[in-house]
Design an enzyme around this catalytic site. Structure first.
Site, PDB file in Angstrom:
ATOM      1  N   SER A  79     -57.421 -21.337   4.760  1.00  0.00           N
ATOM      2  CA  SER A  79     -58.501 -21.266   3.775  1.00  0.00           C
ATOM      3  C   SER A  79     -58.929 -19.841   3.451  1.00  0.00           C
ATOM      4  CB  SER A  79     -59.716 -22.061   4.266  1.00  0.00           C
ATOM      5  OG  SER A  79     -59.414 -23.433   4.362  1.00  0.00           O
ATOM      6  N   GLU A  94     -21.969 -42.872  -6.680  1.00  0.00           N
ATOM      7  CA  GLU A  94     -21.068 -43.706  -7.467  1.00  0.00           C
ATOM      8  C   GLU A  94     -19.855 -42.909  -7.964  1.00  0.00           C
ATOM      9  OE1 GLU A  94     -25.304 -45.134  -8.605  1.00  0.00           O
ATOM     10  OE2 GLU A  94     -24.342 -43.349  -7.755  1.00  0.00           O
ATOM     11  N   THR A  97     -52.853 -22.986  14.373  1.00  0.00           N
ATOM     12  CA  THR A  97     -51.576 -23.055  15.095  1.00  0.00           C
ATOM     13  C   THR A  97     -50.810 -21.752  14.972  1.00  0.00           C
ATOM     14  OG1 THR A  97     -51.442 -25.448  14.781  1.00  0.00           O
ATOM     15  CG2 THR A  97     -49.385 -24.300  15.251  1.00  0.00           C
ATOM     16  N   ASP A 146     -49.964 -19.978  18.426  1.00  0.00           N
ATOM     17  CA  ASP A 146     -48.588 -20.118  18.912  1.00  0.00           C
ATOM     18  C   ASP A 146     -47.578 -19.218  18.216  1.00  0.00           C
ATOM     19  OD1 ASP A 146     -49.605 -22.130  20.527  1.00  0.00           O
ATOM     20  OD2 ASP A 146     -49.069 -23.735  19.122  1.00  0.00           O
ATOM     21  N   ARG A 176     -33.914 -25.681  14.348  1.00  0.00           N
ATOM     22  CA  ARG A 176     -33.062 -24.952  15.286  1.00  0.00           C
ATOM     23  C   ARG A 176     -32.147 -25.916  16.042  1.00  0.00           C
ATOM     24  NH1 ARG A 176     -38.164 -23.212  16.031  1.00  0.00           N
ATOM     25  NH2 ARG A 176     -38.373 -24.279  18.049  1.00  0.00           N
TER      26      ARG A 176
END
Length: 362
Positions: free
Chosen positions: A226, A56, A200, A204, A211
């Site tokens: 954990s 606004e 993961t 990986d 990116r």
């Protein structure tokens, strides 16, 4: 209340403006504003970044004296409280605006109707509800945080047509094509946090950064781990500012992680795993509106079982990987179709050679 075609057109423009802040306004909502007088647009603006002027204010500055007697179309109820910026409702009153059309009530308890009430008390005509669904979708994470106390969680995955994400030897790059991967980057960029699991990270070693896009900020990177097994050399920890969430008080590992500029939270549940619901509540307290999860089938399954996934973003590659390959979700076997997870498909389209599916749980 009925709205004209002109009203719809101008609010559509305000929503377009609001969308320009898709990647920048966190933790604030994405808001656009258009000022119209005598049938002409005299000012418009959108909220660009937290701590900077709201939509606004930008529109009023653009309009100058032409704001007097104008109608303000705004995608979210003007705020009535002072935060890092002054209240927009008071600015609209001071500018002499005669009518305010809002797409939706602000779900923030600090506003929640008070903004419109302040305008009405000043003699300004107000109405609300124009293109409300579109406005709500644009700020679905902000609405979730304000009304449920947790962010909107979008789970992204890529799979073959037979629902497999990787070979048994963990090879998965690249299952989908470049256009699909670029499309996934756009969803990363709009999120406030990217969530993954230790499985993961170990398999990986992802960076989990945005990116190939112009982006003024990087989402918070969050790792569910954990037992605090994450290697200190993991790419997701480089550059600091990542959050590792564990379930054990390993003082030495915690100190090492924090010394490299990363954060650690210990949130155990009764089973000795990370309390995922408590994690999302913690992220909400940190101002996180949207979480983009990119994890393996174990964490994916846990999020689903606990009812924490709001939306699936699934890319399907035109190939088959076979029965022995890894699946999407670690879920228990069903003995009745009554226990299936019912979905509503919200969008289905081809991206390059792949199919993109967006679905929500009923």
């Amino acid at each position: 209340m009925s709205f004209s075609a002109v009203d719809h057109g101008i609010m559509g423009r305000a929503l377009q403006l609001a969308e320009r802040g898709l990647r920048t306004t966190s933790p604030n909502p994405r808001v656009g504003c258009v000022l119209v007088r005598d049938g002409w647009i005299v000012g418009e603006g959108w909220h660009e970044r937290a701590g900077e002027p709201h939509a606004e204010i930008h529109a009023l500055r653009a309009a100058g004296s032409r704001a007097r007697g104008a109608t303000a179309y705004v995608t979210l109820e003007p705020c009535s409280h002072s935060g890092r910026t002054p209240p927009c409702a008071e600015a609209l009153i001071a500018a002499g605006v005669k009518r305010v059309v809002a797409a939706m009530i602000d779900p923030n308890p600090l506003v929640a109707g008070r903004g419109l009430a302040v305008l009405q008390a000043a003699g300004i005509e107000t109405c609300c509800g124009l293109m409300e669904n579109e406005a709500r979708e644009l700020n679905i994470g902000f609405v979730s945080r304000m009304t449920r106390g947790r962010p909107w969680l979008r789970l992204k995955a890529a799979a073959s047509l037979d629902g497999k994400t990787a070979l048994n030897n963990s090879l998965s790059q690249w299952l989908t094509g470049s256009p699909a991967r670029s499309d996934g980057q756009r969803f990363r960029a709009r999120a406030c946090a990217i969530l993954t699991g230790i499985g993961t990270v170990c398999a990986d070693d992802p960076q989990l950064t945005v990116r190939d896009l112009e982006n003024s900020r990087q989402p918070l990177r969050v790792v569910v781990d954990s037992q605090l097994e994450i290697p200190l050399t993991a790419r997701v920890l480089q550059g600091g500012a990542s959050l590792v969430v564990g379930a054990v008080e390993d003082a030495k590992k915690i100190a090492l992680l924090r010394s490299s500029g990363n954060s650690v939270e210990i949130l155990p549940n009764a089973a000795g795993k990370v309390d995922l619901r408590a994690l999302l509540e913690l992220l909400a307290q940190r101002g996180i509106n949207e979480v983009h999860a990119e994890a393996g089938f174990k964490l994916n399954g846990s999020l689903l079982r606990e009812g924490l996934v709001d939306e699936l973003l699934l890319y399907l590659a035109p190939c088959l990987l076979g029965d022995k390959a890894s699946g999407l979700f670690n879920l228990p076997e069903l003995t009745s179709l009554d226990g299936r997870h019912a979905l509503e498909i919200r969008d289905l389209r081809q991206v390059g050679e792949d199919i993109r599916l967006i679905a929500r749980f009923r």
